[in-house]
Scaffold this motif. Structure first.
Motif, short mmCIF file in Angstrom:
data_model
loop_
_atom_site.label_atom_id
_atom_site.label_comp_id
_atom_site.label_asym_id
_atom_site.label_seq_id
_atom_site.Cartn_x
_atom_site.Cartn_y
_atom_site.Cartn_z
N LEU A 46 -6.47 -0.91 -6.49
CA LEU A 46 -6.65 0.25 -5.63
C LEU A 46 -8.10 0.61 -5.37
O LEU A 46 -8.39 1.43 -4.53
CB LEU A 46 -5.99 1.47 -6.27
N GLY A 90 -4.17 3.42 -0.97
CA GLY A 90 -2.78 3.30 -0.53
C GLY A 90 -2.57 3.99 0.80
O GLY A 90 -1.93 3.46 1.71
N ALA A 91 -3.15 5.19 0.91
CA ALA A 91 -3.00 5.93 2.16
C ALA A 91 -3.62 5.20 3.33
O ALA A 91 -3.09 5.19 4.44
CB ALA A 91 -3.61 7.32 2.01
N LEU A 140 0.88 4.19 -2.71
CA LEU A 140 0.73 5.58 -2.30
C LEU A 140 1.84 6.43 -2.92
O LEU A 140 1.59 7.46 -3.55
CB LEU A 140 0.76 5.67 -0.77
N LEU A 175 -2.09 14.68 0.79
CA LEU A 175 -1.07 14.44 -0.22
C LEU A 175 -1.64 14.42 -1.63
O LEU A 175 -0.89 14.32 -2.60
CB LEU A 175 -0.38 13.10 0.03
N ASP A 176 -2.96 14.46 -1.70
CA ASP A 176 -3.63 14.33 -2.99
C ASP A 176 -3.15 13.05 -3.68
O ASP A 176 -2.68 13.04 -4.82
CB ASP A 176 -3.29 15.54 -3.88
N ALA A 177 -3.28 11.97 -2.95
CA ALA A 177 -2.75 10.69 -3.46
C ALA A 177 -3.80 9.60 -3.35
O ALA A 177 -4.92 9.85 -2.93
CB ALA A 177 -1.50 10.30 -2.66
N SER A 178 -3.40 8.38 -3.73
CA SER A 178 -4.34 7.26 -3.73
C SER A 178 -4.93 7.03 -2.34
O SER A 178 -4.21 6.88 -1.36
CB SER A 178 -3.60 6.01 -4.21
N ARG A 196 1.90 12.01 -9.98
CA ARG A 196 1.30 13.33 -10.08
C ARG A 196 2.35 14.41 -10.27
O ARG A 196 2.12 15.44 -10.89
CB ARG A 196 0.50 13.63 -8.81
N LEU A 223 -4.75 11.56 5.29
CA LEU A 223 -3.44 11.54 4.64
C LEU A 223 -3.58 11.68 3.13
O LEU A 223 -2.86 12.46 2.49
CB LEU A 223 -2.72 10.23 4.99
N SER A 242 1.44 6.88 -6.59
CA SER A 242 0.43 7.86 -6.99
C SER A 242 0.95 9.28 -6.81
O SER A 242 0.67 10.16 -7.60
CB SER A 242 -0.86 7.64 -6.21
N GLY A 289 0.83 -1.21 0.00
CA GLY A 289 0.00 0.00 0.00
C GLY A 289 0.86 1.25 0.00
O GLY A 289 0.56 2.22 -0.72
#
Lengths: 376, 383, 271
Positions: B122, B259-260, A112, B253-256, A119, B249, A115, A108
């Motif tokens: 995901l 995943g976070a 993370l 972070l503007d992320a998955s 970006r 989170l 991703s 994971g």
């Protein structure tokens, strides 16, 4: 035929083939020890855990040099293995839980990071996500060189410490009593496994690499009972599957390499499980059937003989099949009689009753005498 | 925070609760890796069901995939029963094979639909609010909310209804069988629940997170309690917290998101691992340090008692002897041990020799009675 | 009790093994003279296997010192042969009988060297001694329990040691194998070797062994069978409570049934 010709002339095809064969061979050989030491799940965890290491290596070095990614993957994989050991040793959490936890959390984390990188890093990171399921077609000369060198180091290590690793895998207690450094050897062998895994990640991907470790050895085990041959055969199976899988996935559109190699390996393993000469399931079934036949024949023959020998002329003492069935609780009587007829030991009369032929009488006598001698 | 974000958070929390509940039983039955396995194996089931129904929202998807999950567990066990390969090897081959099949099917034949590989891993939590559930013409909320809520409710009800049976079958399969409770039925029932949960959560949070949510909170809860009911509640709570934390989170972070959240589970576990009151790492280290001195003093008492009245008592009761043969007993440590024992009036000292008091002898006897068998369990058969 | 060092095959002082601050062996003192065939007895959980492993350096110790023929174990390793419990390995491992026996020479071979003709011959000789020479190329998964035990024995013999440690060698073997093993052990004793055997069957102690150690986390008694294998000591070792505080004369002696002196119990004792 043209494919083979292309293999020689086409640089890409050659690179892909050699790379995949090499990783399959190394993974297969180390995989034999992993399977014997029940470390299949550890291989799975190390593969998944390598992802954040790969992404971080990219972030740190700013490029996708094969060696950097391999080092990143190896460090992450090692960290994962160590964490698993730590958790298991200091708490009551069992190893399967620890493996699953580390595997999913690290993976994971990798997703993370991926991703975030996707970006912000633009084009440079394109292809990082090929580490998920592998992309053999992306192999280049640099990758091949790194794989070859590392692969050679791993195999050399295996050969050099062969007898120590063999003893360690079979009886670590005895190894310790002999004075071998069991912990150190364990670490060494696990390290070789980690390196074997990271070599293959670019081609097979992190999600499926564990199958490439386990399947060749599982298949090879069905064909041989010697460790040396097992390891060699596992290497051969791994190489062949890697080669076939990579070639197929390079020639067909939208077919990632990892799954293709795994499917090839699975077919190979299933075939081995079913068709291997001694251990194979089919061979075992045939053996069982033959044995059942033999028992059926012997028991019917014995019964016929016992009945017949109560008469003056054993060859002229027909008995109905039902009588025989009653003696043996029915099972297999009909077939037994037919088999006896095939061998000329019994004959069916016009009225449906069966009697022994002279040859049958002889055979019956020998059978019962033999039994008597053996004390059966 | 907008309504859509609340919905995402709610779905995530419900998913974590649903997963944690079944995860507790997986962890207790040492089947944690089955969560990983089943998640991988259901993929071809989902894809094929999708091909048949052409509808991603079809309930058939859930059923078909769940059935695939249960069947493959049975297949692996059958494979292991042939004794041609061990269970872990069987798992390491069957589930990746099925997953590969699923991936190939997707990339070759379904690439144009939003059933792609990334979403497989995901999930698509970010898109969940766009998928509405329409009942009788009214928009009652995101579909994912209803699905995960339903599954969470299903798991909770099933566990509540069969609590006694599950508890018995998990801790004492032999007794359960003799009482006619068919552990196999319970086992496959549990596998069914795991499959259904995995399939439902798969759409929202993807496979990776399903595994983390099933194992992480349950493992953390096992470090905090010994009671099954408490463990279930704690796991659900910790799962929810991890999901929420991960959500924050991801937003930062503007992320998955998935995943976070997996990282959130990791952080939560790390905290519990370190700080849990009795079983946490810190607590254990502190306790061992405290115990070391007392343990050494008891060792001293037993040592003296063993040699009382024997010919070499004189030599054995000297302080120097202890330093020589006892590992790690520096002169300083020995002095501390002796002081500790003198303090408790277990021993008396005259000159360089130590002798036991009545209290010390009792202490030694107490420490020894009931030994052996009590600790045999820790070391297994190798005693 | 204080025999000269080199006549003492195994000398253990103050051996204590603890696991997470919980004791498994307390303060064990042992002096085993050379040339003895000694049984290590005690109930489950008494620490018998742990004692062997601690002497061989396979588990960490909290205290204590071990000497083999006067020297530290680490230096005198080549004097020691080891037969672990049969159940401690997976017999499905892909290897042959001869291969397993040759493993006994790995310590002497050192790093990086392959076993050669000499090792092969030594292994074959050992297999002859245990009656398994015909099985040399057999896959170990095809062996019966008694055959497996003999293979382990051969592996220890090939170490050509002066002191042998064996963990439950008679467990689960057929009568013929048991006879063969005890004959072999007695032969070793004739040659002046020392053999320590973790044993589980009280019935055969007096018949097989000449020295005995009774163990229950701590040493109960150790000495010749005639004087040490007594009702009182057995009661102390196997009894539910440790009556360690009472150093009085033994209670009413057990009725003399005319058999081996001191052996009043029939069969095994249930703790």
């Amino acid at each position: 035929m043209t494919l083979l010709a292309e293999l020689v002339t086409d640089y890409t095809l050659r690179t892909v083939s050699l790379g995949s064969a090499a990783l399959g061979a190394v993974a297969g050989m180390l995989g034999a020890f992993a399977v014997l030491r029940r470390q299949s799940l550890l291989g799975d965890a190390v593969s998944h855990a390598a992802l954040p290491g790969i992404v971080l290596a990219f972030v740190v070095t700013g490029a996708k040099t094969p060696l950097a990614l391999v080092v990143g993957a190896a460090l992450a994989g090692w960290a994962a293995a160590l964490l698993v050991m730590l958790v298991v040793r200091t708490t009551r959490i069992k190893i399967d839980t620890a493996l699953g936890l580390v595997l999913s959390v690290f993976f994971g984390l990798g997703l993370l990071l991926l991703s975030v990188v996707q970006r912000h890093a633009g084009a440079a990171q394109a292809g990082l996500d090929s580490f998920l399921f592998g992309q053999a077609a992306a192999l280049v000369g640099d990758d091949l060189r790194t794989m070859a060198v590392l692969g050679a180091v791993v195999v050399a290590g295996l050969l050099l410490l062969w007898k120590e690793f063999k003893l360690l895998s079979f009886d670590p207690g005895f190894a310790g009593a002999l004075g071998l450094p069991v912990r150190g050897l364990d670490v060494a062998l696990t390290t070789l496994l980690v390196v074997a895994i990271v070599i293959g990640l670019q081609t097979v991907g992190v999600v499926l690499m564990s199958a490439v470790i386990v399947a060749p050895a599982a298949a090879a085990r069905q064909w041989t009972d010697r460790l040396g041959r097992l390891v060699l055969l596992a290497g051969a199976f791994g190489a062949a599957s890697g080669l076939i899988g990579a070639l197929v996935s390079s020639s067909v559109e939208r077919l990632p390499t990892g799954p293709t190699i795994v499917l090839t390996l699975t077919l190979l393993t299933l075939a081995s499980l079913l068709f291997a000469p001694r251990r194979g399931l089919l061979a075992a079934r045939v053996r069982r059937l033959r044995q059942r036949r033999r028992v059926a024949v012997d028991s019917v023959l014995a019964d016929l003989y016992r009945l017949a020998s109560q008469h003056d002329d054993p060859t002229r003492a027909p008995h109905a099949p039902d009588v025989l069935r009653a003696m043996r609780d029915g099972a297999g009587t009909g077939r037994g009689l037919e088999l006896l007829a095939e061998r000329g030991l019994a004959a069916r009369e016009a009225d449906g009753r069966w009697s022994l032929t002279p040859a049958g009488v002889d055979a019956g006598r020998r059978l019962l005498d033999g039994d008597a001698e053996a004390g059966a | 925070m907008s309504g859509a974000l609340w919905e995402i958070l709610a779905i995530a929390v419900l998913a974590s609760v649903a997963c944690a509940l079944v995860g507790v039983f997986l962890v207790l039955r040492r089947l944690a890796m089955l969560s990983d396995a089943i998640s991988h194996a259901i993929l071809p089931g989902i894809v094929l069901a999708y091909f048949a129904t052409k509808d991603l929202n079809s309930p058939w998807l859930v059923l078909a995939a769940a059935a695939t999950g249960v069947l493959t567990v049975g297949a692996v066990e059958a494979l292991a029963r042939t004794r041609r390969l061990k269970e872990d090897a069987a798992m390491g081959i069957v589930f990746p094979a099925l997953f590969s099949l699923g991936v190939v099917l997707i990339t070759r034949f379904a690439g144009h639909v939003h059933l792609d590989v990334d979403s497989v891993l995901l999930g698509e939590l970010a898109f969940a609010p766009f998928d509405r559930m329409i009942l009788g013409g009214h928009d009652v909320g995101a579909r994912g909310l209803w699905l995960m809520g339903g599954v969470a409710l299903l798991n909770a009800s099933a566990i509540a209804a069969f609590y006694k049976e599950l508890k018995l079958a998990t801790f004492d399969a032999g007794l359960a069988a003799s009482l006619g409770l068919a552990p196999a039925v319970i086992h496959y029932g549990l596998m069914g629940l795991v499959s259904v949960t995995a399939v439902s959560a798969f759409d929202a949070v993807g496979l990776v997170l399903v595994v983390a949510l099933m194992i992480g909170p349950a493992a953390a809860a096992s470090l905090l309690t010994d009671r099954l009911a408490v463990m279930l509640l704690l796991a659900a709570g910790l799962g929810a917290v991890s999901a929420a934390g991960g959500f924050v989170l991801a937003w930062a972070l503007d992320a998955s998101i998935a995943g976070a959240m997996a990282v959130g589970v990791g952080v939560m576990f790390a905290l519990v691992f370190l700080a849990a009151p009795r079983r946490g790492l810190l607590a254990t280290l502190l306790r061992r340090r405290r115990q070391r001195l007392e343990f050494a003093a008891v060792m001293l008492a037993i040592h003296l008692a063993q040699h009382e009245g024997t010919a070499d008592e004189d030599e054995e009761s000297r302080v120097e002897h202890l330093q020589g043969s006892h590992v790690g007993w520096t002169p300083r440590f020995t002095a501390r041990v002796v002081d500790f024992a003198l303090d408790r009036e277990w021993i008396g000292r005259d000159g360089g020799r130590l002798h036991l008091t009545e209290a010390g002898r009792n202490e030694a006897g107490r420490a020894l009675s009931g030994l052996g068998r009590r600790f045999a369990a820790d070391l297994g058969a190798g005693i | 009790m204080n025999a000269p060092a080199d006549a003492c095959a195994v000398q253990v002082t103050d051996l204590t093994v603890a696991y997470h601050e919980r004791p498994v062996l307390w303060d064990i003192d042992l002096d085993v003279p050379a040339g003895k065939l000694m049984a290590v007895l005690g109930p489950n959980g008494a620490g018998k296997t742990t004692l062997i492993k601690a002497i061989l350096g396979l588990v960490p110790t909290a205290a204590g010192d071990v000497r083999i023929h006067g020297g530290a174990y680490a230096e005198n390793r080549r004097l020691v042969g080891y037969v672990p419990q049969r159940g401690s390995v997976d017999w499905d491992f892909p290897t042959t009988v001869l291969d397993v026996v040759m493993m006994g020479r790995y310590g002497a071979l050192g790093w990086f060297r392959r076993p050669g003709r000499r090792e092969r011959e030594q292994a074959l000789a050992a297999l002859e001694k245990v009656g398994m020479a015909d099985f040399r190329d057999r896959q170990i998964s095809q062996l019966s329990g008694g055959q497996q035990q003999r293979v382990f024995l051969a592996r220890a013999l090939v170490q050509d040691a002066r002191v042998y440690f064996m963990d439950e060698p008679f467990q689960g073997v057929d009568a013929r194998t048991e006879r063969a093993i005890i004959d072999l052990l007695k032969e070793l004793r004739e040659k002046g070797r020392t053999v320590l055997v973790v044993h589980h069957d009280l019935q055969t102690v007096a018949e097989y062994f000449d020295w005995v150690l009774l163990l229950n986390v701590r040493r109960i008694a150790c000495g010749p069978v005639e004087t040490t294998f007594t009702d009182e000591n057995l009661r102390l070792a196997y009894g539910g409570r440790v009556e360690f505080l009472q150093r009085k004369a033994p209670a009413d002696p057990a009725p003399d049934d005319g058999r081996t002196p001191g052996f009043g119990f029939q069969g095994r004792i249930r703790p």
